[in-house]
Design a protein around this motif. Structure first.
Motif, short mmCIF file in Angstrom:
data_model
loop_
_atom_site.label_atom_id
_atom_site.label_comp_id
_atom_site.label_asym_id
_atom_site.label_seq_id
_atom_site.Cartn_x
_atom_site.Cartn_y
_atom_site.Cartn_z
N UNK A 77 0.87 -1.18 0.00
CA UNK A 77 0.00 0.00 0.00
C UNK A 77 0.90 1.22 0.00
N UNK A 78 0.75 2.09 -0.99
CA UNK A 78 1.67 3.21 -1.13
C UNK A 78 1.41 4.35 -0.18
N UNK A 79 0.15 4.65 0.09
CA UNK A 79 -0.20 5.79 0.94
C UNK A 79 0.23 5.49 2.37
N UNK A 80 1.12 6.31 2.95
CA UNK A 80 1.76 5.93 4.22
C UNK A 80 0.83 5.71 5.40
N UNK A 81 -0.16 6.58 5.61
CA UNK A 81 -1.02 6.40 6.78
C UNK A 81 -1.82 5.11 6.68
N UNK A 82 -2.40 4.87 5.51
CA UNK A 82 -3.13 3.63 5.31
C UNK A 82 -2.24 2.41 5.44
N UNK A 137 10.47 2.00 -2.08
CA UNK A 137 11.29 2.77 -3.02
C UNK A 137 10.89 2.28 -4.42
N UNK A 138 10.13 3.10 -5.11
CA UNK A 138 9.54 2.64 -6.37
C UNK A 138 10.53 2.72 -7.53
N UNK A 139 10.04 2.41 -8.72
CA UNK A 139 10.88 2.18 -9.90
C UNK A 139 11.82 3.36 -10.17
N UNK A 150 12.80 7.08 7.71
CA UNK A 150 12.15 6.43 8.83
C UNK A 150 11.02 5.52 8.37
N UNK A 151 10.39 4.88 9.32
CA UNK A 151 9.34 3.89 9.07
C UNK A 151 8.22 4.45 8.19
N UNK A 152 7.78 3.64 7.23
CA UNK A 152 6.58 3.94 6.47
C UNK A 152 6.73 4.95 5.35
N UNK A 153 7.93 5.40 5.06
CA UNK A 153 8.15 6.36 3.97
C UNK A 153 7.84 5.70 2.63
N UNK A 154 7.28 6.47 1.70
CA UNK A 154 7.05 5.99 0.33
C UNK A 154 7.68 6.94 -0.67
N UNK A 172 5.88 11.18 2.15
CA UNK A 172 5.53 10.65 0.82
C UNK A 172 6.06 11.56 -0.27
N UNK A 173 6.75 10.97 -1.25
CA UNK A 173 7.22 11.71 -2.42
C UNK A 173 6.47 11.22 -3.65
N UNK A 174 5.82 12.15 -4.37
CA UNK A 174 5.18 11.81 -5.62
C UNK A 174 6.20 11.56 -6.72
N UNK A 175 5.74 11.05 -7.83
CA UNK A 175 6.63 10.66 -8.93
C UNK A 175 7.50 11.83 -9.38
N UNK A 176 8.78 11.56 -9.52
CA UNK A 176 9.71 12.55 -10.04
C UNK A 176 10.10 13.64 -9.07
N UNK A 177 9.71 13.53 -7.80
CA UNK A 177 10.09 14.55 -6.82
C UNK A 177 11.58 14.46 -6.50
N UNK A 178 12.16 15.60 -6.11
CA UNK A 178 13.58 15.65 -5.79
C UNK A 178 13.79 16.38 -4.47
N UNK A 179 14.83 15.95 -3.76
CA UNK A 179 15.22 16.61 -2.51
C UNK A 179 16.68 17.01 -2.61
#
Length: 216
Positions: A77-82, A137-139, A150-154, A172-179
């Protein structure tokens, strides 16, 4: 390797079907499990799984699931709280969690991984990274040196987390986000797709844009 070991994927939605594929890719490298099944609160998605060509059944709802002795579980499940809510429900059943790490994922020297982690195809964890439990950690996403998740990050697909960043619980980071280096995400913060975080995002806030600005 224990005989009759079963991988139980919690969540049979779109990402769950992807995780099923990544788990099967792992099987082609080395047989990890004897079978793979889903548990999902909405049993009506079973037909969608059949229509998608996936040879995998939903054995029960999450509430009704009774772990068998050789079961291991991952939460897709991607959404962290859920995601973390479902994980808490599974912990109450004394579920044993495992990692799903695609054969093309890269893990650098000195990096530490928790349990319940999903590393998707072509994801990169460089050196001396710390990843907590139940992180996704997605594609083609990458995590730079000395970052801490930390725990539960997506991380959605194609994210770039650079060196010394800190992502607190459930961010949560959406697609293509950068830090940018040394950026910090507060607990359960949400970074919109394509956004660039320059410094710090407060807990439970949503940002979007380049540079990222608050939108809630």
């Amino acid at each position: 390797m224990s005989l009759n070991r079963r991988l139980v994927i919690a969540g049979a939605g779109s990402f769950g079907r992807e995780v099923w594929q990544w788990a099967n890719d792992m099987q082609s490298e080395r047989r990890e499990w004897d079978s793979i099944v889903f548990i999902n609160d909405d049993l009506n998605v079973a037909q969608k799984i059949i229509d998608s060509g996936i040879n995998c059944s939903i054995i029960s709802t999450i509430n009704d699931y009774i772990p068998e002795p050789n079961d291991v579980c991952v939460c897709a499940i991607g959404e962290p709280k859920g995601k973390l809510q479902v994980i808490d429900r599974l912990k109450n059943k004394n579920v044993v969690f495992t990692n799903v790490i695609h054969p093309t994922a890269v893990i650098g020297v000195g990096s530490k991984l928790g349990i319940g982690i999903i590393l998707c195809p072509h994801s990169v964890v460089t050196v001396n990274v710390t990843i907590g439990d139940h992180v996704i950690v997605n594609i083609a996403s990458s995590i730079g040196h000395d970052a801490h998740l930390e725990e539960g990050v997506t991380l959605s697909a194609h994210c770039d987390v650079t060196g010394y960043c800190r992502l607190n619980k459930g961010s949560f980071l959406g697609s293509g986000a950068r830090m940018l280096p040394k950026s910090i995400l507060g607990e359960f913060s949400v970074i919109g797709a394509g956004s660039v975080v320059l410094k710090k995002v407060a807990p439970n806030r949503k940002v979007f844009g380049n540079p990222a600005y608050y939108v809630d």
